[in-house]
Design an enzyme around this catalytic site. Structure first.
Site, mmCIF file in Angstrom:
data_model
loop_
_atom_site.group_PDB
_atom_site.id
_atom_site.type_symbol
_atom_site.label_atom_id
_atom_site.label_comp_id
_atom_site.label_asym_id
_atom_site.label_seq_id
_atom_site.Cartn_x
_atom_site.Cartn_y
_atom_site.Cartn_z
ATOM 1 N N GLY A 66 0.752 -1.309 -0.009
ATOM 2 C CA GLY A 66 -0.235 -0.132 -0.075
ATOM 3 C C GLY A 66 0.745 1.201 0.090
ATOM 4 O O GLY A 66 2.095 1.014 0.406
ATOM 5 N N CYS A 111 5.147 -6.303 1.626
ATOM 6 C CA CYS A 111 5.601 -4.998 1.681
ATOM 7 C C CYS A 111 4.784 -4.348 2.777
ATOM 8 O O CYS A 111 4.987 -4.709 4.318
ATOM 9 C CB CYS A 111 5.382 -4.410 0.213
ATOM 10 S SG CYS A 111 6.144 -2.633 0.260
ATOM 11 N N TYR A 112 3.679 -3.474 2.600
ATOM 12 C CA TYR A 112 3.175 -2.689 3.604
ATOM 13 C C TYR A 112 2.435 -3.786 4.466
ATOM 14 O O TYR A 112 2.295 -3.643 5.671
ATOM 15 C CB TYR A 112 1.877 -1.893 3.075
ATOM 16 C CG TYR A 112 1.108 -0.917 3.982
ATOM 17 C CD1 TYR A 112 1.364 0.107 4.413
ATOM 18 C CD2 TYR A 112 -0.189 -1.686 4.375
ATOM 19 C CE1 TYR A 112 0.937 0.914 5.441
ATOM 20 C CE2 TYR A 112 -0.943 -1.115 5.369
ATOM 21 C CZ TYR A 112 -0.561 0.306 5.904
ATOM 22 O OH TYR A 112 -1.116 0.716 6.757
ATOM 23 N N HIS A 121 8.321 -7.425 -3.101
ATOM 24 C CA HIS A 121 7.119 -7.946 -3.851
ATOM 25 C C HIS A 121 7.372 -9.171 -4.686
ATOM 26 O O HIS A 121 8.156 -9.086 -5.867
ATOM 27 C CB HIS A 121 6.945 -6.995 -4.812
ATOM 28 C CG HIS A 121 6.502 -5.682 -4.380
ATOM 29 N ND1 HIS A 121 5.121 -5.552 -3.844
ATOM 30 C CD2 HIS A 121 7.039 -4.426 -3.557
ATOM 31 C CE1 HIS A 121 4.949 -4.229 -3.277
ATOM 32 N NE2 HIS A 121 6.207 -3.992 -2.985
ATOM 33 N N GLU A 136 5.203 -10.923 -6.312
ATOM 34 C CA GLU A 136 4.183 -10.821 -7.428
ATOM 35 C C GLU A 136 4.655 -10.267 -8.764
ATOM 36 O O GLU A 136 4.170 -10.482 -9.871
ATOM 37 C CB GLU A 136 3.070 -10.046 -7.087
ATOM 38 C CG GLU A 136 2.985 -8.677 -6.892
ATOM 39 C CD GLU A 136 3.252 -8.041 -5.599
ATOM 40 O OE1 GLU A 136 4.136 -8.859 -4.855
ATOM 41 O OE2 GLU A 136 3.355 -7.159 -5.023
ATOM 42 N N ASP A 175 -15.111 -10.634 -24.851
ATOM 43 C CA ASP A 175 -15.972 -11.026 -23.663
ATOM 44 C C ASP A 175 -17.448 -11.702 -24.106
ATOM 45 O O ASP A 175 -17.671 -12.571 -23.675
ATOM 46 C CB ASP A 175 -16.199 -9.706 -22.882
ATOM 47 C CG ASP A 175 -14.611 -9.280 -22.604
ATOM 48 O OD1 ASP A 175 -13.829 -9.876 -22.766
ATOM 49 O OD2 ASP A 175 -14.616 -7.978 -22.233
ATOM 50 N N LYS A 212 -9.181 -10.912 -17.917
ATOM 51 C CA LYS A 212 -8.960 -11.143 -19.372
ATOM 52 C C LYS A 212 -8.194 -12.194 -20.089
ATOM 53 O O LYS A 212 -8.899 -12.732 -20.878
ATOM 54 C CB LYS A 212 -8.516 -9.749 -19.991
ATOM 55 C CG LYS A 212 -8.877 -9.572 -21.342
ATOM 56 C CD LYS A 212 -10.207 -8.845 -21.786
ATOM 57 C CE LYS A 212 -10.245 -8.457 -23.195
ATOM 58 N NZ LYS A 212 -11.638 -7.861 -23.373
#
Ligand code: XMP
Length: 525
Positions: free
Chosen positions: A68, A95-96, A184, A186, A242, A381
């Site tokens: 964050g 992290c945060y 991080h 990710e 979609d 997506k």
């Protein structure tokens, strides 16, 4: 529209284990959820205001706290109900999120005055614990973005890694299954990040990797059958990914109880109407009503030049025609829509200004009396594309670039006429064809042609010309919220330009748009 939309609810489906990503305002919350899903574990994003009871109700296999932008020391910094730590659910703070874990459980987070941004060298401390030990390298490169640092872990926590600026770069309390990493995992700049996340998911939370697209299809087919039972459903096809995947999925579930409506506005790309009708009627065997409405759109657009007025005119007429066609389908009580997970997250949180009034098949009015069927609600997506591939939709549809609801209408500046549409369709087809030949389709978010409302002087053969320019727009983007103009190779641009001027009558000049978003938008209107 009656709002009782029913989507597959993977959270309560025993086929899937769910990991909740608690959003502390990070730009990376969605990315964390996607990485978890790449590990074939279902994940959902929840706000940090979730209570321990609400969390328990969702029966997650684990919880990940996102990063964050705030410091845990500022007033009003987001926190979480401390009872979450006693819920018996494993927690990983990133992290945060890691700093919050440390602070709430009695450790110390300090403002050292020395942040860490970008690549950092992480060194394992002790045996590295569950997340960083065993066969992972003792030194690895990780991505950092923090100003405060954990200087003392809470009681019961072991420090398992450090960096030069973060003495506590990873910490674990294996008995309570609560852990944190300052870096991080990710982002792609942390090469072993996915492994770290997977260790949390599989070794700590005991998740099963069952979130595969074939199991998603299976679950959602069952849910759709349940919802629609013996009723009739309709689906508006736009030609986009979609609505195409939603239609194919619903068709798999209820077969002939589904009718698709394809409104051909005359503002589609070259060959698109044929491709949609061919794919759905012939290949997929779906009942399809093809409404040829180009004349009505051109008539309505006569003299309309102002972009918002144009968008509204196209949107309204589209809805009227769709309603007419839907009215002809007796007893249709269900409307299929291709709403995606990012729309679901956004509509819960977004207070962003409307820059353009978007029109798409999803923008049908509230007073249509349908129950919604939204089978793509839990999906990102890239997952929708994989579902589409698995359902056997052709590559040209599954990997199609985003295309605005108002179609070429917002790529023709000024009044929209059949002649201008023909010019633009021809030029646009060349742009896409050359991009495809260059093998750049999937690197480029969108590439298309725009027809401005001006003429310029040129010379062709020995003759002076006074004709139209075409503008090529090509952008790279992750989510269309921001975009950069694509650095297309000069020889590719040259081929596009030569072919457009040589093959499209009425064009004597080609320009390339080098504006990013912001300040520009992707479309010209
Ligand atoms: P802008 O031009 O706002 O576009 O940067 C962002 C993305 O949205 C697409 N777009 C639309 N999509 N209905 C849609 O479904 C619309 O009315 C619409 N207008 C723009 C655009 O192509 C880009 O991908």
């Amino acid at each position: 529209m009656s709002a009782d939309s029913v989507a597959p609810d993977p959270v309560h489906d025993p086929t899937y284990d769910t990991v909740l990503v608690v959003d502390f305002g990070a730009q990376y919350a969605q990315l964390i959820a996607r990485r978890v899903r790449e590990a074939r574990v279902y994940s959902e994003i929840v706000p940090h205001t979730i209570t321990a009871d609400e969390l328990r109700e969702r029966n997650p296999a684990g919880v990940i706290f996102s990063g964050g932008p705030k410091s845990v020391h500022v007033e009003g910094a987001p926190t979480i109900d401390p009872a979450v730590y006693d819920a018996g659910v494993p927690v990983l703070g990133i992290c945060y999120g890691a700093q919050l874990v440390a602070q709430q459980l009695g450790g110390v987070v300090s403002r050292t005055g020395r942040g860490e941004y970008g690549r950092a060298e992480l060194a394992v401390v002790g045996d590295g614990g569950v997340l960083l030990g065993r066969d992972l390298p003792v030194h690895q490169s990780v991505w950092m973005s923090h100003f405060d640092s954990i200087s003392q872990p809470p009681e019961g926590f072991a420090v398992t890694a450090s960096t030069p600026e973060a003495p506590v770069a990873a910490l674990e309390d294996t008995s309570r299954r609560i852990m944190g990493v300052q870096f991080h995992p990710e982002v792609v700049h942390t090469p072993h990040g996915q492994e770290v996340l997977e260790r949390f998911l599989f070794d700590v939370c005991g998740c099963r990797p069952t979130w595969t697209m074939s199991s998603v299809i299976e679950t959602s087919v069952a849910t759709i059958r349940d919802q629609v039972a013996g009723g009739r459903a309709i689906c508006g096809l736009s030609g986009g990914v979609d609505s195409a995947v939603a239609a194919a999925l619903v068709h798999k579930a209820i077969g002939p109880q589904l009718t698709c409506v394809f409104v051909d506005t005359g503002l589609l790309r070259a060959g698109e109407a044929e491709q949609v009708t061919e794919t759905f009627r012939r290949t997929q065997g779906i009942e399809l009503i093809h409404v040829r409405a180009a004349d009505r759109f051109f008539e309505r657009l006569e003299g309309v030049t102002e972009p918002e007025e144009k968008r509204k005119a196209i949107g309204e007429l589209f809805i009227r025609i769709f309603e007419d066609a839907a009215g002809g389908i007796e007893d249709a009580r269900f409307l299929v829509q291709g709403t995606l997970y990012p729309d679901v997250i956004e509509s819960g949180t977004s207070a962003a200004d409307t820059i353009k009034s978007h029109h798409n098949v999803g923008g049908l009015p509230d007073d249509m009396d349908f129950e919604l069927v939204e089978p793509l609600r839990p999906l990102f997506k890239d997952e929708v594309r994989r579902v589409g591939e698995e359902l056997g939709l052709p590559e040209e549809i599954v990997w199609r670039q985003p295309f605005p609801g108002p179609g070429l209408g917002v790529r023709i500046i000024g009044e929209v006429t059949p002649d201008k549409v023909a010019i633009l369709q021809a030029a646009d087809a060349i742009v896409r064809e050359e991009l495809h030949r260059a093998g750049l389709d999937r690197e480029i978010w969108q590439a298309f042609a725009v027809l401005p409302d001006i003429r310029t002087v040129g010379v062709m053969g020995d003759e002076r010309t006074y004709a139209r320019p075409i503008i090529i727009r090509a952008v790279t983007s992750e989510d269309a919220m921001t975009a950069d103009w694509a650095r297309l190779p000069h020889d590719l641009l040259e081929r596009m330009s030569n072919r457009i001027i040589g093959e499209v009558a009425g064009v004597n000049r080609v320009a390339y748009d080098i504006t990013s978003k912001p300040p520009g938008t992707i479309e010209w209107e």
